[in-house]
Design a protein around this motif. Structure first.
Motif, short mmCIF file in Angstrom:
data_model
loop_
_atom_site.label_atom_id
_atom_site.label_comp_id
_atom_site.label_asym_id
_atom_site.label_seq_id
_atom_site.Cartn_x
_atom_site.Cartn_y
_atom_site.Cartn_z
N ILE A 172 -1.36 -0.60 14.76
CA ILE A 172 -1.23 -1.25 13.46
C ILE A 172 -2.23 -0.67 12.47
O ILE A 172 -1.87 -0.31 11.34
CB ILE A 172 -1.45 -2.78 13.59
N ASN A 173 -3.48 -0.56 12.88
CA ASN A 173 -4.52 -0.06 11.98
C ASN A 173 -4.32 1.41 11.65
O ASN A 173 -4.54 1.83 10.50
CB ASN A 173 -5.89 -0.29 12.60
N ALA A 174 -3.89 2.20 12.62
CA ALA A 174 -3.63 3.62 12.37
C ALA A 174 -2.47 3.79 11.38
O ALA A 174 -2.55 4.61 10.46
CB ALA A 174 -3.31 4.33 13.69
N ASN A 180 -0.91 4.18 4.06
CA ASN A 180 -1.46 3.47 2.91
C ASN A 180 -0.54 2.35 2.45
O ASN A 180 -0.22 2.22 1.26
CB ASN A 180 -1.72 4.46 1.76
N ILE A 181 -0.10 1.50 3.37
CA ILE A 181 0.80 0.41 3.00
C ILE A 181 0.00 -0.76 2.42
O ILE A 181 -1.15 -0.99 2.78
CB ILE A 181 1.67 -0.06 4.19
N THR A 182 0.64 -1.47 1.50
CA THR A 182 0.01 -2.59 0.81
C THR A 182 0.93 -3.80 0.84
O THR A 182 2.06 -3.73 1.32
CB THR A 182 -0.30 -2.24 -0.65
N GLU A 183 0.48 -4.90 0.27
CA GLU A 183 1.29 -6.11 0.23
C GLU A 183 2.49 -5.97 -0.71
O GLU A 183 3.38 -6.82 -0.72
CB GLU A 183 0.45 -7.32 -0.17
N LYS A 184 2.54 -4.90 -1.47
CA LYS A 184 3.69 -4.65 -2.34
C LYS A 184 4.82 -3.92 -1.61
O LYS A 184 5.93 -3.80 -2.14
CB LYS A 184 3.26 -3.83 -3.56
N ASP A 185 4.56 -3.45 -0.40
CA ASP A 185 5.58 -2.71 0.34
C ASP A 185 6.60 -3.65 0.98
O ASP A 185 6.31 -4.80 1.31
CB ASP A 185 4.93 -1.84 1.42
N VAL A 186 7.81 -3.11 1.14
CA VAL A 186 8.91 -3.83 1.78
C VAL A 186 9.47 -2.93 2.87
O VAL A 186 9.91 -1.81 2.59
CB VAL A 186 10.02 -4.18 0.76
N MET A 187 9.43 -3.40 4.10
CA MET A 187 9.87 -2.61 5.26
C MET A 187 11.24 -3.07 5.74
O MET A 187 11.51 -4.26 5.83
CB MET A 187 8.84 -2.75 6.39
N LEU A 188 12.09 -2.12 6.05
CA LEU A 188 13.39 -2.42 6.63
C LEU A 188 13.28 -2.56 8.14
O LEU A 188 12.67 -1.72 8.80
CB LEU A 188 14.38 -1.29 6.29
N GLU A 201 8.29 -1.28 12.80
CA GLU A 201 8.87 -1.96 11.66
C GLU A 201 8.23 -3.33 11.42
O GLU A 201 7.97 -3.71 10.28
CB GLU A 201 10.38 -2.17 11.87
N VAL A 202 7.99 -4.07 12.50
CA VAL A 202 7.61 -5.48 12.39
C VAL A 202 6.12 -5.70 12.22
O VAL A 202 5.68 -6.42 11.31
CB VAL A 202 8.12 -6.27 13.61
N PHE A 203 5.30 -5.11 13.07
CA PHE A 203 3.89 -5.50 13.14
C PHE A 203 3.03 -5.02 11.97
O PHE A 203 2.31 -5.83 11.37
CB PHE A 203 3.30 -5.08 14.48
N PRO A 204 3.03 -3.72 11.60
CA PRO A 204 2.12 -3.30 10.52
C PRO A 204 2.37 -4.01 9.19
O PRO A 204 1.41 -4.42 8.52
CB PRO A 204 2.39 -1.79 10.42
N ILE A 205 3.63 -4.19 8.81
CA ILE A 205 3.91 -4.79 7.49
C ILE A 205 3.48 -6.25 7.45
O ILE A 205 2.97 -6.73 6.43
CB ILE A 205 5.42 -4.64 7.14
N GLY A 209 0.66 -8.08 4.49
CA GLY A 209 1.03 -8.97 3.40
C GLY A 209 2.30 -8.57 2.69
O GLY A 209 2.70 -9.20 1.70
N GLY A 210 2.94 -7.50 3.18
CA GLY A 210 4.21 -7.07 2.60
C GLY A 210 5.37 -7.87 3.17
O GLY A 210 5.17 -8.86 3.88
N SER A 211 6.59 -7.44 2.85
CA SER A 211 7.79 -8.16 3.28
C SER A 211 8.60 -7.34 4.28
O SER A 211 8.70 -6.12 4.16
CB SER A 211 8.67 -8.49 2.08
N LEU A 212 9.20 -8.06 5.23
CA LEU A 212 10.08 -7.46 6.22
C LEU A 212 11.50 -7.93 5.93
O LEU A 212 11.76 -9.13 5.87
CB LEU A 212 9.66 -7.89 7.63
N VAL A 213 12.42 -6.99 5.76
CA VAL A 213 13.83 -7.32 5.52
C VAL A 213 14.61 -6.98 6.78
O VAL A 213 14.63 -5.83 7.22
CB VAL A 213 14.40 -6.55 4.31
N ILE A 214 15.26 -8.00 7.36
CA ILE A 214 15.95 -7.84 8.64
C ILE A 214 17.44 -7.59 8.43
O ILE A 214 18.14 -8.40 7.83
CB ILE A 214 15.75 -9.07 9.53
N ALA A 215 17.91 -6.47 8.95
CA ALA A 215 19.35 -6.17 8.92
C ALA A 215 20.06 -7.02 9.96
O ALA A 215 19.51 -7.29 11.03
CB ALA A 215 19.58 -4.69 9.20
#
Length: 379
Positions: A172-174, A180-188, A201-205, A209-215
């Motif tokens: 996660i930290n690596a 350089n992900i931030t709380e403004k990022d949105v991960m698929l 996909e799930v843990f780092p975002i 503080g960012g958002s995870l969008v689940i297909a």
């Protein structure tokens, strides 16, 4: 600090309680709401007798409820074993019978799929409203197994790879630092839960503080529908197999058709070729990644630049933070520059070995011991 995944999530909830954590096809949820649901279900699991190091199979459709269940298992101190409901029945029952879980968390529609010799818990949010929503005193430490991921079994019988909190905490930290992900990022979230990509996909975002969008199940594996989902939710980061990127490259006329939000495309799980990304590489930052399940998701990253001097296959890059890669001969000695050998990976990503396979696990430990005496790292 125990360096546990549940600790990271709880810290993130305090930082961004009102940020949207997850969006699925039915609804969305904030970090505060997510944590309360997780605590609610985790307390229920503990009352049912779940304890540290217990194994729990998770067989659910991809949704907010699935993520809640996954983290509730983690907070209870247990180890989750993900299984896709769409798997062949023979493979599902092989994993269950090999892992011998204390419980199987699933949905009622799948009950006829499994062996009847196990105890089931059906996730239903309204059944746990009487439980506490407060954070649980965690018995986890960084050596606690977080999940067991079964390999595809292409080289024989599937093996259950035991991955600890320490392994995922480091990844996660690596990942956060490198991309350089931030709380403004949105991960698929579009990978099946039994691939390493799902962990990425799930843990780092959710620790950022960012958002995870689940297909949903119909969108997973459908490149056209996933592309529409990227546009609809302003996805900024994707982590997929290279074939998805190739499909998008064929789908568009030029890079101007790519969503403005989409900034990073990570490829893993198979060979990434230059011909797959001819058009999309004009706009997207594209990364090739490498690493077997036994080394926790990825061991190396490579950012692709339009460099025509490299071969058709994109390189696998350099080791990530707290990981080392060596090229060794059959005697576990480092080869000289230009010589052929096998990649050996060491560091905080190396898992605890294989469930119920002591001999193979000991082999890994012997190799790890051997590379301690290597003098240099191949980069």
């Amino acid at each position: 600090m125990k360096e546990t995944v549940n600790e990271l999530l709880e810290e993130q909830v305090l930082r961004t309680p009102d940020n949207i954590a997850i969006i699925d096809e039915n609804y969305k949820i904030t970090y505060k709401q997510l944590n309360e649901k997780i605590n609610n279900f985790a307390n229920y699991l503990i009352k049912k007798g779940v304890r540290k190091n217990d194994k729990i199979c998770l067989i659910m459709n991809h949704s907010i409820d699935m993520i809640v269940s996954l983290f509730a298992i983690i907070k209870s101190g247990a180890t989750y074993i993900p299984i896709e409901p769409s798997f062949p029945i023979k493979r599902i029952n092989f994993i269950i019978n090999e892992a011998k879980p204390k419980f199987i968390i699933t949905e009622k529609k799948y009950i006829n799929t499994f062996d009847e010799n196990y105890k089931y818990i059906f996730y239903k949010e309204n059944e746990y409203n009487c439980e506490s929503i407060l954070n649980i005193y965690s018995t986890n430490d960084n050596k606690t197994p977080l999940y067991i991921l079964y390999t595809s079994g292409t080289t024989g019988i599937p093996k259950g790879v035991v991955v600890t909190h320490k392994n995922v905490y480091n990844y996660i930290n690596a990942f956060k630092e490198y991309f350089n992900i931030t709380e403004k990022d949105v991960m698929l979230q579009s990978s099946v839960c039994t691939f390493d990509i799902f962990v990425e996909e799930v843990f780092p975002i959710l620790m950022t503080g960012g958002s995870l969008v689940i297909a949903n199940s119909k969108q997973i594996g459908n490149s056209v529908e996933l592309f529409e989902l990227i546009k609809k939710h302003n996805i900024t980061i994707t982590s997929t197999f290279p074939y998805f990127l190739n499909d998008i490259d064929k789908l568009i006329k030029d890079s101007a058709e790519l969503p403005k939000s989409w900034r990073i495309a990570i490829s893993g799980g198979d060979t990434l070729r230059k011909e797959y990304i001819k058009k999309i590489s004009d706009k997207l930052r594209i990364f090739n990644t490498y690493g077997p399940t036994e080394t926790t998701v990825c061991a190396s990253y490579y950012e692709y630049k339009k460099d025509y001097s490299i071969s058709e296959s994109i390189p696998i890059g350099k080791p990530i933070k707290n990981v080392k890669m060596y090229i060794l001969d059959e005697n576990l000695k480092e080869v000289k520059d230009g010589e052929i050998g096998e990649i050996c990976i060491a560091g905080k990503g190396v898992s605890d070995g294989y469930l119920n396979q002591e001999e193979k696990t000991n082999t890994i430990k012997e190799i790890i011991e051997a590379v301690k005496y290597c003098s240099r790292v191949k980069r």
